[in-house]
Design a protein around this motif. Structure first.
Motif, PDB file in Angstrom:
ATOM      1  N   TYR A  54       0.834  -1.197   0.000  1.00  0.00           N
ATOM      2  CA  TYR A  54       0.000   0.000   0.000  1.00  0.00           C
ATOM      3  C   TYR A  54       0.877   1.259   0.000  1.00  0.00           C
ATOM      4  CZ  TYR A  54      -4.096  -2.983   1.144  1.00  0.00           C
ATOM      5  OH  TYR A  54      -5.101  -3.919   1.135  1.00  0.00           O
ATOM      6  N   GLN A  57       2.256   2.108  -3.407  1.00  0.00           N
ATOM      7  CA  GLN A  57       1.232   2.725  -4.262  1.00  0.00           C
ATOM      8  C   GLN A  57       1.005   4.188  -3.865  1.00  0.00           C
ATOM      9  OE1 GLN A  57      -1.898  -0.236  -3.551  1.00  0.00           O
ATOM     10  NE2 GLN A  57      -1.766  -0.852  -5.706  1.00  0.00           N
ATOM     11  N   SER A 242      -8.971   7.628  -1.217  1.00  0.00           N
ATOM     12  CA  SER A 242      -9.353   6.466  -2.025  1.00  0.00           C
ATOM     13  C   SER A 242     -10.797   6.023  -1.776  1.00  0.00           C
ATOM     14  CB  SER A 242      -8.397   5.309  -1.761  1.00  0.00           C
ATOM     15  OG  SER A 242      -8.274   5.068  -0.380  1.00  0.00           O
ATOM     16  N   ASP A 268      -8.374   6.525  -7.702  1.00  0.00           N
ATOM     17  CA  ASP A 268      -8.308   5.058  -7.682  1.00  0.00           C
ATOM     18  C   ASP A 268      -6.865   4.615  -7.411  1.00  0.00           C
ATOM     19  OD1 ASP A 268      -8.499   2.377  -8.023  1.00  0.00           O
ATOM     20  OD2 ASP A 268      -9.341   2.449 -10.049  1.00  0.00           O
ATOM     21  N   ASP A 270      -5.573   1.762  -6.692  1.00  0.00           N
ATOM     22  CA  ASP A 270      -5.171   0.481  -7.314  1.00  0.00           C
ATOM     23  C   ASP A 270      -4.337   0.663  -8.570  1.00  0.00           C
ATOM     24  OD1 ASP A 270      -6.618  -0.919  -5.523  1.00  0.00           O
ATOM     25  OD2 ASP A 270      -7.901  -1.929  -6.992  1.00  0.00           O
TER      26      ASP A 270
ATOM     27  N   THR B  50     -17.190   2.351  -3.623  1.00  0.00           N
ATOM     28  CA  THR B  50     -16.008   1.574  -3.228  1.00  0.00           C
ATOM     29  C   THR B  50     -16.398   0.130  -2.908  1.00  0.00           C
ATOM     30  OG1 THR B  50     -14.829   3.532  -2.471  1.00  0.00           O
ATOM     31  CG2 THR B  50     -14.139   1.441  -1.503  1.00  0.00           C
ATOM     32  N   LYS B  53     -17.043  -1.737  -6.158  1.00  0.00           N
ATOM     33  CA  LYS B  53     -15.791  -2.075  -6.847  1.00  0.00           C
ATOM     34  C   LYS B  53     -15.134  -3.298  -6.192  1.00  0.00           C
ATOM     35  CE  LYS B  53     -11.117  -0.530  -7.096  1.00  0.00           C
ATOM     36  NZ  LYS B  53     -10.106   0.450  -6.756  1.00  0.00           N
ATOM     37  N   TYR B  54     -15.039  -3.286  -4.862  1.00  0.00           N
ATOM     38  CA  TYR B  54     -14.427  -4.405  -4.145  1.00  0.00           C
ATOM     39  C   TYR B  54     -15.217  -5.691  -4.410  1.00  0.00           C
ATOM     40  CZ  TYR B  54     -11.559  -1.030  -1.460  1.00  0.00           C
ATOM     41  OH  TYR B  54     -10.674  -0.057  -1.073  1.00  0.00           O
ATOM     42  N   ASP B 270      -6.170  -7.100  -5.950  1.00  0.00           N
ATOM     43  CA  ASP B 270      -6.062  -5.989  -6.926  1.00  0.00           C
ATOM     44  C   ASP B 270      -6.035  -6.461  -8.371  1.00  0.00           C
ATOM     45  OD1 ASP B 270      -5.803  -4.249  -4.902  1.00  0.00           O
ATOM     46  OD2 ASP B 270      -3.890  -3.395  -5.563  1.00  0.00           O
TER      47      ASP B 270
END
Lengths: 272, 272
Positions: A54, A57, A242, A268, A270, B50, B53-54, B270
């Protein structure tokens, strides 16, 4: 001199805002780009490998904003990243752990320091190493406090909140027991709970705010490297998160002390 | 008949294990593939977009394991996904919300039902819609309980835990006030707190376990569609998580009732 590029700051969620507030006060000319990973908060109860992934990123996101410095305003990240993770940076990197350890060592009179932090920070042993490198005679009492971040992220922050008070009494018992005269708030969320902590601990213990110490360190670093903004520049802060920017803005306002609704954007993470 | 493919089950973290436990009891011949998104738990305090999406990533992961059915063992997901999200599935989909609503409607005698759930589940209004579609005369009292999931994920689960008891007393006050005779545990984590909830509520309120109701629904659906495994097959469960498999195994064992250490694997969500 006169480097107008922003400072990049990141955290798992809201906690890093305590460092942003300190930076805004100490360095009013600097632009700041903040990233709060609200879609994946908390970090401190996750494994080291996940935290490192994380963090990489988050740093790549900040670099995409042409920042002149990266601040990990998160103790869990500070305790978890390796030199390998940092090799992707080509700008100075400031973390919160070393400045807080240094300050604790210079504050303690009875050589007894306590640390409260996330399970990941405590488990890493990074504070022990930093403190003992400065002074091996200091006794450190570390206590993991996994519920403090969810309590902050869900608004249980009033000075007399009964749930947070009960949790704090439980977590702080070994701190009081240890006789420490100095307590490191080893998570940037914790200064938001200062009122409760103070009530449970009393006034005799010095509280070390890791975000504030990191902000001082950032200032020195910018000065030494000729990276300060012109003193005619008015610092502005952009916030990225996020998860929903709207929820973030609502929770951030009391910490920052002004509305951030117009300068908060969801991205985003990811894809970084 | 005699379909040996596994059932896919997913949740934000540990909560869905209460549904897995129910499935293992009801359908001992079925293989199960479980995904717990422990790298991004909790879902219920995040925004709908969110969560959607997950959930799409979680479902794509399960499909990659050739499952014959997907169960969203998570009320937040059940309340958040749209038909559009589900269009990626080509197998039956079971969620936890409709079976729990149906059971509550058939249980209540005084037509007063209460719901405890995550902020996302409560905010969605999905339980109101499901219950009122079945019986518009029922009064629903919904209460958001954002701290229950972190309390479970951090092990504050003993029947007499003082922190969880204090939090439960706070959250359940409007439930008691409402006079409801039936309480939907609108989050698959909550059955793990049944002991505390029972102590705070007393014995007169019927508790509806959404994971258990979904397991019954899954069994009917498999039977109706000729998808049951052969009765000579011994069901095995594989566990996948997005954070450390080791930590997961430790927390999962008391919920599942046996060690899962040998069948838990970490994956990178991811990439789905």
């Amino acid at each position: 001199m006169n480097d107008s590029r922003p400072i990049g700051v990141f955290d798992s969620g809201l906690g890093g805002l305590t460092a942003v507030r300190a930076l805004q006060t100490l360095l009013p000319n600097e632009h700041i780009v903040y990233f709060g990973d609200t879609g994946r908060v908390p970090y401190g109860t996750r494994s080291r490998e996940t935290v490192r992934k994380y963090a990489r990123q988050d740093m790549r996101f900040l670099l995409s904003h042409e920042v002149k410095m990266v601040i990990a305003a998160c103790n869990t990240v500070s305790a978890s990243v390796s030199d390998d993770d940092l090799s992707l940076l080509h700008v100075p990197f400031i973390e919160v752990l070393t400045p807080a350890a240094r300050r604790a060592v210079s504050c303690t009179k009875n050589k007894k320091v306590a640390l409260i932090g996330t399970p990941a920070t405590v488990k890493s042993g990074a504070y022990e190493r930093a403190i003992h490198a400065l002074n091996p005679d200091i006794t450190l009492t570390p206590v993991a406090c996994p519920l403090f971040v969810p309590l902050v992220e869900n608004g249980f922050t009033a000075d007399d909140d009964p749930v947070t008070t009960l949790v704090a009494q439980k977590y702080l018992a070994p701190v009081i027991e240890s006789g420490a005269d100095t307590l490191i708030l080893g998570c940037t969320h914790y200064p938001i709970l200062k009122g409760v902590l103070r009530r449970v601990l009393g006034d005799s213990v010095t509280l070390i705010d890791s975000g504030k110490e990191a902000a001082k360190q950032a200032k020195s670093c910018l000065m030494q490297n000729g990276l300060l903004a012109a003193d005619t520049q008015t610092g502005e802060t952009q916030y990225y998160v996020s998860d929903s920017a709207e929820s973030f803005a609502m929770l951030a306002e009391p910490i920052i002390g002004e509305s951030v609704a117009d300068c908060a954007t969801q991205i985003d993470i990811d894809t970084y």
